[in-house]
Design a protein around this motif. Structure first.
Motif, PDB file in Angstrom:
ATOM      1  N   ALA A   1      26.244  22.669  31.728  1.00 24.11           N
ATOM      2  CA  ALA A   1      27.557  23.887  32.115  1.00 24.11           C
ATOM      3  C   ALA A   1      26.620  24.527  33.210  1.00 24.11           C
ATOM      4  O   ALA A   1      28.091  25.198  34.328  1.00 24.11           O
ATOM      5  CB  ALA A   1      27.139  24.715  31.267  1.00 24.11           C
ATOM      6  N   ALA A   2      25.387  24.661  33.264  1.00 26.01           N
ATOM      7  CA  ALA A   2      25.180  25.370  34.641  1.00 26.01           C
ATOM      8  C   ALA A   2      25.583  24.863  35.765  1.00 26.01           C
ATOM      9  O   ALA A   2      26.415  25.567  36.881  1.00 26.01           O
ATOM     10  CB  ALA A   2      23.906  25.373  34.427  1.00 26.01           C
ATOM     11  N   ALA A   3      25.891  23.537  36.041  1.00 27.37           N
ATOM     12  CA  ALA A   3      26.205  22.813  36.778  1.00 27.37           C
ATOM     13  C   ALA A   3      27.751  22.543  38.038  1.00 27.37           C
ATOM     14  O   ALA A   3      28.115  23.460  38.920  1.00 27.37           O
ATOM     15  CB  ALA A   3      26.298  21.160  37.012  1.00 27.37           C
ATOM     16  N   ALA A   4      28.538  23.587  36.058  1.00 27.36           N
ATOM     17  CA  ALA A   4      29.971  23.812  36.362  1.00 27.36           C
ATOM     18  C   ALA A   4      30.801  24.788  36.420  1.00 27.36           C
ATOM     19  O   ALA A   4      31.439  25.258  37.179  1.00 27.36           O
ATOM     20  CB  ALA A   4      30.767  23.380  34.831  1.00 27.36           C
ATOM     21  N   LEU A   5      29.205  25.987  36.956  1.00 31.77           N
ATOM     22  CA  LEU A   5      29.231  26.789  37.520  1.00 31.77           C
ATOM     23  C   LEU A   5      29.402  27.355  38.409  1.00 31.77           C
ATOM     24  O   LEU A   5      29.542  28.021  38.736  1.00 31.77           O
ATOM     25  CB  LEU A   5      28.824  28.105  36.382  1.00 31.77           C
ATOM     26  N   GLY A   6      29.153  26.148  38.981  1.00 33.26           N
ATOM     27  CA  GLY A   6      29.249  25.890  40.442  1.00 33.26           C
ATOM     28  C   GLY A   6      29.116  26.354  41.322  1.00 33.26           C
ATOM     29  O   GLY A   6      29.596  26.830  42.935  1.00 33.26           O
ATOM     30  N   ASP A   7      30.983  26.804  41.062  1.00 33.05           N
ATOM     31  CA  ASP A   7      32.237  27.315  42.485  1.00 33.05           C
ATOM     32  C   ASP A   7      32.206  29.288  42.202  1.00 33.05           C
ATOM     33  O   ASP A   7      32.635  29.126  42.618  1.00 33.05           O
ATOM     34  CB  ASP A   7      33.658  26.606  41.926  1.00 33.05           C
ATOM     35  N   PHE A   8      31.164  29.747  41.142  1.00 32.88           N
ATOM     36  CA  PHE A   8      30.938  31.074  41.010  1.00 32.88           C
ATOM     37  C   PHE A   8      29.898  31.151  43.172  1.00 32.88           C
ATOM     38  O   PHE A   8      29.204  31.613  42.113  1.00 32.88           O
ATOM     39  CB  PHE A   8      30.172  32.041  40.385  1.00 32.88           C
ATOM     40  N   THR A   9      30.201  31.014  43.946  1.00 34.26           N
ATOM     41  CA  THR A   9      29.560  31.375  44.779  1.00 34.26           C
ATOM     42  C   THR A   9      29.679  32.898  45.218  1.00 34.26           C
ATOM     43  O   THR A   9      29.184  33.324  46.186  1.00 34.26           O
ATOM     44  CB  THR A   9      29.407  30.338  46.459  1.00 34.26           C
ATOM     45  N   ARG A  10      31.205  33.316  44.814  1.00 33.47           N
ATOM     46  CA  ARG A  10      30.971  34.849  45.992  1.00 33.47           C
ATOM     47  C   ARG A  10      30.409  35.711  45.452  1.00 33.47           C
ATOM     48  O   ARG A  10      30.450  35.739  43.866  1.00 33.47           O
ATOM     49  CB  ARG A  10      32.606  34.539  46.009  1.00 33.47           C
ATOM     50  N   PHE A  11      30.340  36.631  46.101  1.00 34.43           N
ATOM     51  CA  PHE A  11      29.511  37.912  45.148  1.00 34.43           C
ATOM     52  C   PHE A  11      30.671  39.026  44.441  1.00 34.43           C
ATOM     53  O   PHE A  11      31.652  38.491  44.600  1.00 34.43           O
ATOM     54  CB  PHE A  11      28.752  39.179  46.630  1.00 34.43           C
ATOM     55  N   PRO A  12      29.597  38.880  43.016  1.00 37.57           N
ATOM     56  CA  PRO A  12      28.695  39.102  42.614  1.00 37.57           C
ATOM     57  C   PRO A  12      28.561  37.382  41.855  1.00 37.57           C
ATOM     58  O   PRO A  12      28.851  37.421  40.401  1.00 37.57           O
ATOM     59  CB  PRO A  12      28.727  40.325  41.389  1.00 37.57           C
ATOM     60  N   THR A  13      27.869  36.931  42.472  1.00 37.19           N
ATOM     61  CA  THR A  13      28.255  35.138  41.444  1.00 37.19           C
ATOM     62  C   THR A  13      26.907  35.786  40.392  1.00 37.19           C
ATOM     63  O   THR A  13      27.287  34.983  39.228  1.00 37.19           O
ATOM     64  CB  THR A  13      26.694  34.444  42.450  1.00 37.19           C
ATOM     65  N   TRP A  14      26.146  36.887  39.554  1.00 43.19           N
ATOM     66  CA  TRP A  14      25.641  36.828  38.265  1.00 43.19           C
ATOM     67  C   TRP A  14      26.692  37.238  37.368  1.00 43.19           C
ATOM     68  O   TRP A  14      26.076  37.157  36.715  1.00 43.19           O
ATOM     69  CB  TRP A  14      24.649  37.781  38.341  1.00 43.19           C
ATOM     70  N   MET A  15      28.162  37.625  37.679  1.00 42.91           N
ATOM     71  CA  MET A  15      28.738  38.004  37.084  1.00 42.91           C
ATOM     72  C   MET A  15      29.069  36.488  36.079  1.00 42.91           C
ATOM     73  O   MET A  15      29.799  37.098  35.022  1.00 42.91           O
ATOM     74  CB  MET A  15      30.106  38.106  37.977  1.00 42.91           C
ATOM     75  N   TRP A  16      29.361  35.402  36.547  1.00 46.46           N
ATOM     76  CA  TRP A  16      29.088  34.159  35.666  1.00 46.46           C
ATOM     77  C   TRP A  16      28.331  33.342  35.915  1.00 46.46           C
ATOM     78  O   TRP A  16      28.422  32.318  34.718  1.00 46.46           O
ATOM     79  CB  TRP A  16      30.868  33.615  36.172  1.00 46.46           C
ATOM     80  N   ARG A  17      27.279  32.995  37.224  1.00 44.22           N
ATOM     81  CA  ARG A  17      26.356  32.893  36.806  1.00 44.22           C
ATOM     82  C   ARG A  17      25.564  33.373  35.973  1.00 44.22           C
ATOM     83  O   ARG A  17      24.709  33.307  36.846  1.00 44.22           O
ATOM     84  CB  ARG A  17      26.117  32.032  37.702  1.00 44.22           C
ATOM     85  N   ASN A  18      25.110  32.854  35.317  1.00 41.99           N
ATOM     86  CA  ASN A  18      23.938  33.763  34.297  1.00 41.99           C
ATOM     87  C   ASN A  18      24.359  32.585  33.089  1.00 41.99           C
ATOM     88  O   ASN A  18      25.127  32.072  32.746  1.00 41.99           O
ATOM     89  CB  ASN A  18      24.483  35.315  33.930  1.00 41.99           C
ATOM     90  N   THR A  19      23.040  33.116  32.045  1.00 42.36           N
ATOM     91  CA  THR A  19      22.761  32.065  31.370  1.00 42.36           C
ATOM     92  C   THR A  19      23.100  32.547  29.848  1.00 42.36           C
ATOM     93  O   THR A  19      23.342  31.424  28.956  1.00 42.36           O
ATOM     94  CB  THR A  19      20.946  32.804  30.534  1.00 42.36           C
TER      95      THR A  19
END
Length: 435
Positions: A85-103
């Motif tokens: 799942a974490a890898a699938a969130l890999g396209d969220f690279t634009r600031f702010p990444t934490w909005m979607w790349r979080n636990t």
């Protein structure tokens, strides 16, 4: 008297019971008062799990870019190459990444993949983006789709989208160039491309059938996003209100397109929406709507879908938040100052509510919270030194939402990409600026 009424009306946060209360809606809008509070994300995810698993909700639509979220949808549908799942969130690279790349989101995406596997259905529950910042990524997605189905059409698309080449890969730079007359707008080109792509759906029976498939729908949404983003980036240099209205209208249109697409396979598709309170709370009940003429997704959803919409706001009184001190700055844990006296958050705190929810259709609650009062909103930038100007606005909570969930003391959302700055612990930001 207000405190006593609120204390009596507050209900413990029983998510099973609350899910049952929301289950008959077509759209359940779940907000957040900040973009970086763990409890907002966790409660929202837990409530959404119950709506999907127990009440048949068929999709989650979020305040994120369409192509970035589409990678997640492929993963939860058992497609694509991402191992986790974490890898699938890999396209969220634009600031702010934490909005979607979080636990929390990673855990929810993992659960959603498992849920779809257990269901073994041809309509997996997806994770869909509503936003329009992905101008260039969406251009690439449209061309990539056409490369697979019609090489000549792909070449026409490249020629049309080449209009943006002078601006590099920066939508704001494109908007500025058109504002100062350094470049002609690309509006004609992007609209022509959208029209041609949509025309493919009606050329013959085979392609009409293909239009119902995800690949075509995905390409169509990306082409529409390019057209709307082109207008949005030009509007940024005309004024905030025009750009805001274009953005939220795009989100509402994307949500309606998603419902229509799901409706081709399901009798009554139901969708959960995740976004900031400022997008989901009815703008007509806030100073943004009353004074500035701004509309938002929550208002448009109510206007278009009526009582099939249930709108849930989230509030907190104090604690910590993940945010930046400035746009595109480093991810920090920051202390959230106690809410200002007299605001909605303070009223709920003074009533002794901790993890509780209120039905804003209850006459006693609606009277106690009629307002207007100040309400707090923290986005991806938090500047406590200018707290009143930067993070509060006037609102009428019972008209803004149907339900409010109050989580009194909260902690910072944990990013997947933790940094030494975030790991240092909560800080008091002191950047002297107003948002």
């Amino acid at each position: 008297m207000t405190t006593e009424r609120l204390r009596a009306a507050g209900r413990p946060l029983d998510l099973d019971g609350l899910a049952a209360r929301l289950a008959d809606a077509e759209l359940v809008l779940l907000g957040e008062a900040t973009h970086g509070t763990h409890e907002f994300y966790a409660v929202r995810a837990d409530l959404t799990r119950r709506l999907i698993a127990g009440h048949g909700f068929a999709g989650v639509a979020v305040e994120a870019d369409w192509p970035d979220a589409a990678r997640v949808t492929r993963y939860v549908a058992g497609e694509g190459d991402d191992p986790t799942a974490a890898a699938a969130l890999g396209d969220f690279t634009r600031f702010p990444t934490w909005m979607w790349r979080n636990t929390v989101v990673a855990g929810f995406v993992g659960w959603l993949a498992e849920h779809n596997t257990r269901r073994r259905t041809n309509v997996p529950v997806g994770f869909h983006g509503l936003d329009l910042y992905s101008l260039y990524t969406s251009i690439e997605a449209v061309v990539r789709y056409l490369d697979e189905v019609d090489v000549e059409a792909a070449q026409r698309a490249r020629l049309r989208y080449a209009c943006f080449d002078h601006a590099g890969v920066d939508g704001q730079r494109y908007g500025y160039a058109t504002a100062v007359g350094a470049q002609e707008p690309c509006e004609g080109e992007v609209v022509a491309q959208l029209v041609e792509l949509r025309r493919r759906a009606g050329e013959d029976g085979g392609r009409a059938a293909a239009a119902r498939e995800w690949a075509f729908f995905d390409a169509e949404q990306n082409a529409r996003l390019v057209a709307d983003a082109e207008r949005y980036y030009r509007a940024m240099f005309r004024g905030r209100d025009d750009a805001w209205n274009l953005r939220d209208t795009h989100m509402a249109d994307t949500l309606d397109a998603l419902l229509e697409h799901l409706g081709q396979r399901l009798d009554r598709p139901k969708v959960v929406v995740w976004a900031h309170n400022s997008h989901l709370g009815d703008a007509r009940a806030t100073e943004m709507g009353e004074r500035r003429g701004e509309l938002n997704l929550g208002q448009l959803a109510r206007e278009r879908h009526g009582d099939r919409v249930v709108n849930v706001g989230f509030t907190t009184y104090a604690g910590e938040v993940t945010a930046a001190a400035d746009w595109d700055g480093p991810t920090q844990r920051q202390r959230v100052r106690d809410a200002l006296p007299g605001c909605y958050e303070a009223a709920l705190h003074d009533a002794g509510l901790d993890r509780a929810w209120l039905d804003l259709h209850d006459a006693a609650v609606a009277s106690a919270l009629a307002g207007p009062r100040l309400e707090r909103a923290i986005g991806v930038v938090y500047r406590p030194d200018t707290e009143r100007v930067s993070h509060y606005f006037s609102a009428r909570l019972p008209r803004q939402f149907d339900v409010v969930i109050h989580l009194d003391d909260t902690r910072a959302l944990e990013p997947l990409d933790r940094t030494s700055v975030w790991d240092r612990g909560a800080v008091e930001a002191t950047y002297p600026w107003a948002v």
